[in-house]
Each structure stands twice: as structure tokens, then as C-alpha cells.
Design an enzyme around this catalytic site. Structure first.
Site, PDB file in Angstrom:
ATOM      1  CG  ASN A  73      -1.668   1.257   1.446  1.00  0.00           C
ATOM      2  OD1 ASN A  73      -1.744   2.088   0.546  1.00  0.00           O
ATOM      3  ND2 ASN A  73      -2.234   1.424   2.637  1.00  0.00           N
ATOM      4  CD1 TRP A  74       3.901   1.314  -2.576  1.00  0.00           C
ATOM      5  CD2 TRP A  74       3.835   2.291  -4.600  1.00  0.00           C
ATOM      6  NE1 TRP A  74       4.809   0.682  -3.382  1.00  0.00           N
ATOM      7  CE2 TRP A  74       4.790   1.255  -4.627  1.00  0.00           C
ATOM      8  CE3 TRP A  74       3.610   3.027  -5.754  1.00  0.00           C
ATOM      9  CZ2 TRP A  74       5.530   0.953  -5.772  1.00  0.00           C
ATOM     10  CZ3 TRP A  74       4.340   2.731  -6.889  1.00  0.00           C
ATOM     11  CH2 TRP A  74       5.293   1.707  -6.896  1.00  0.00           C
ATOM     12  N   GLY A  88       2.462   2.294  10.721  1.00  0.00           N
ATOM     13  CA  GLY A  88       3.437   3.379  10.575  1.00  0.00           C
ATOM     14  C   GLY A  88       4.136   3.744  11.865  1.00  0.00           C
ATOM     15  CG  HIS A 147      -5.798   1.988   5.105  1.00  0.00           C
ATOM     16  ND1 HIS A 147      -5.369   2.981   5.962  1.00  0.00           N
ATOM     17  CD2 HIS A 147      -4.788   1.090   5.018  1.00  0.00           C
ATOM     18  CE1 HIS A 147      -4.143   2.684   6.371  1.00  0.00           C
ATOM     19  NE2 HIS A 147      -3.763   1.550   5.817  1.00  0.00           N
ATOM     20  CD  GLU A 197      -3.532  -2.452   7.212  1.00  0.00           C
ATOM     21  OE1 GLU A 197      -2.453  -2.732   6.695  1.00  0.00           O
ATOM     22  OE2 GLU A 197      -4.110  -1.373   7.001  1.00  0.00           O
TER      23      GLU A 197
HETATM   24  P1  PGA Z   1       2.814   0.326   7.584  1.00  0.00           P
HETATM   25  O1  PGA Z   1       1.351   0.541   6.973  1.00  0.00           O
HETATM   26  O2  PGA Z   1       3.347  -0.972   7.000  1.00  0.00           O
HETATM   27  O3  PGA Z   1       3.617   1.512   7.124  1.00  0.00           O
HETATM   28  O4  PGA Z   1       2.664   0.255   9.057  1.00  0.00           O
HETATM   29  C1  PGA Z   1       0.483  -0.530   6.742  1.00  0.00           C
HETATM   30  C2  PGA Z   1      -0.826  -0.033   6.179  1.00  0.00           C
HETATM   31  O5  PGA Z   1      -1.304   1.031   6.610  1.00  0.00           O
HETATM   32  O6  PGA Z   1      -1.424  -0.688   5.299  1.00  0.00           O
END
Ligand code: PGA
Length: 251
Positions: free
Chosen positions: A9-10, A173, A95, A167
Site C-alpha cells: 500500500n503506497w 506506521g 483502510h 491492521e
Molecule cells: P505500515 O502501513 O506498514 O507503514 O505500518 C500498513 C498499512 O497502513 O497498510
């Protein structure tokens, strides 16, 4: 048997030159790699460019969101038939950043899922609890609500075409990955909800991805868990070398 899926996921990263550089570096990366599917979800404007660059490879391209109407006066939105017309296969739906910053709710997530399926796109439906919800002991009930409302009204046939991504918001992040044990516990719970909604067979065939600070150094232990069928990777999907290592997880 569920085939592993690694999706990148960019988010809102990369200029056109960055996209071309990534594609050149990554196109050969999955050659000869078997037993796993690879998807990259760039910003909308790069979908066609990336799809062209990966033509003839096993790498698929997906969108990060989709609107639920087919067409109309909805400035700034992109519909499922539009994505389909580009040859896009996958779309991320719900998301946590869409939920947090752009007003997505379980109801709008459900509309997007239904629209994606109507156009024969495969939705990657994201669910996950916040840190506050986890600390209050509400993780399983939050997941329960998100999965049940997100998949509301789907037929058995439609449900068979859905991918779920767990998630945890506190892991996105932040560099704070859920332990493989936490991921396994929640994934098993999600599979149980799907079984309750659509039966054991669909539940056993539904890919459930983990997302949240997945990196080259933790992918192997996550993938070793029986209910972790793949990963949705943000930051570590932006560099060809780190995403290649994740795609080539051992196990
Ligand atoms: P991350 O993001 O790998 O940078 O933690 C994952 C996502 O939000 O799909």
C-alpha cells in the site's frame, strides 16, 4: 488451500519518476517465486502506468479506495467500473486512514465492498482496533462489528471473493508490530466470524492479511502463523529491495 498474498500500500507517496524507478527495479523481483501472489496499490494516477510496467509479470496492481456509485457528478471520486476498465483486480477498502481522516464508516465501507464486487474487483477489507480500544479490552468486539457490518448483505458467492486485512491502528506506521501471537489470535477470531456469517468452507478459503509495520525482519515469523495468509505492507513496500525481501518470506 489459501495462497499467500503480499500487498503493498503506497498510500500518498511517490512521484512519477519514483514510480518508474521502482517498477524497473522490482519487475524482475518475483520471477520464479511461487506460492504467493503480489499486488501493489499505488495512488490512482499511477495505476495504469504500473499495470503497463508489470505486464507479463505475476505482479498485480490494485487501487487504494473506490466510490460506490458507477458514475455521476461526484467530483474527485473514482468508481469500480472505471478501475475495472483499466484491468485492475484489487482494491483496498476501509483502510484506517480512510476511516480516520476521510469519514469512512462501516456503512460506507460496506457500500464500497458491494460496489467492488459488482464490478468483479477483489476488495481487501481493512479492520482493526485503536490503541484505546485494545487497552479497554474491546479488540474482539470492535473487529466483530467491523467485519459483520463491512460484509453485510453479501451473498455466499460474493463473500468467497473477499480478502480481509487485520491492521491494528496502533501498529500502522509506528514501527510497533503486533506480535505474531496477537495477529494469530485476531485472525482466528476473524475466521470464526466469517464462518458464522458464511460457513466453514468460505471461512477456510478467505485470505486474512496482517498489516501494521510489516518489515523484512518480521515477515517470516508472522507468515509462520496458521491464520496469517499474507501481509498488507505500507512503508516497507516503498523500496524495491525491502518489498522484495517481504515477498520472498521464508516458509
Ligand atoms: P505500515 O502501513 O506498514 O507503514 O505500518 C500498513 C498499512 O497502513 O497498510
Amino acid at each position: 488451500m489459501r495462497r499467500a498474498l503480499i500487498a503493498g500500500n503506497w498510500k500518498m507517496y511517490k512521484t512519477l519518476a519514483d514510480v518508474d524507478a521502482f517498477a524497473a527495479a522490482f519487475a524482475g523481483a518475483v520471477e520464479g517465486v511461487t506460492g504467493r501472489a503480489v499486488v501493489i496499490c499505488p495512488p490512482f494516477i499511477y495505476l495504469e502506468r504500473l499495470a503497463q510496467a508489470f505486464k507479463g509479470t505475476a505482479i498485480k496492481v490494485g487501487a487504494q479506495n473506490v466510490y460506490w456509485e458507477d458514475q455521476g457528478a461526484f467530483t474527485g471520486e473514482v468508481s469500480a467500473p472505471m478501475l475495472k476498465s483499466l484491468g485492475i483486480t484489487f482494491v483496498i477498502v476501509g483502510h484506517s486512514e480512510r476511516r480516520q481522516y476521510f469519514g469512512d464508516t462501516d456503512t460506507t465501507v460496506n457500500k464500497r465492498v458491494l460496489a467492488a464486487l459488482k464490478s468483479a474487483l477483489i476488495p481487501i477489507v481493512c479492520v482493526g482496533e485503536t490503541l484505546e480500544q485494545r487497552e479497554a479490552g474491546h479488540t474482539m468486539s470492535v473487529i466483530d462489528t467491523q467485519v459483520r457490518l463491512g460484509l453485510k448483505g453479501l451473498s455466499q458467492e460474493q463473500a468467497a471473493g473477499v480478502i480481509i486485512a487485520y491492521e491494528p491502528v496502533w501498529a500502522i506506521g509506528t514501527g510497533r508490530t503486533a506480535t505474531p501471537e496477537i495477529a494469530q489470535e485476531v485472525h482466528a477470531h476473524i475466521r470464526g466470524i466469517i464462518a458464522d456469517l458464511f460457513g466453514e468452507s468460505i471461512a477456510n478459503n478467505t485470505p486474512i492479511l496482517y498489516g501494521g509495520s510489516v518489515k523484512p525482519d518480521n515477515i517470516d515469523e508472522l507468515m509462520a502463523k496458521p491464520d496469517v495468509d499474507g501481509a498488507l505492507v505500507g512503508g516497507a513496500s516503498l523500496e524495491a529491495a525491502s518489498f522484495e525481501r517481504i515477498v520472498k518470506f521464508k516458509g
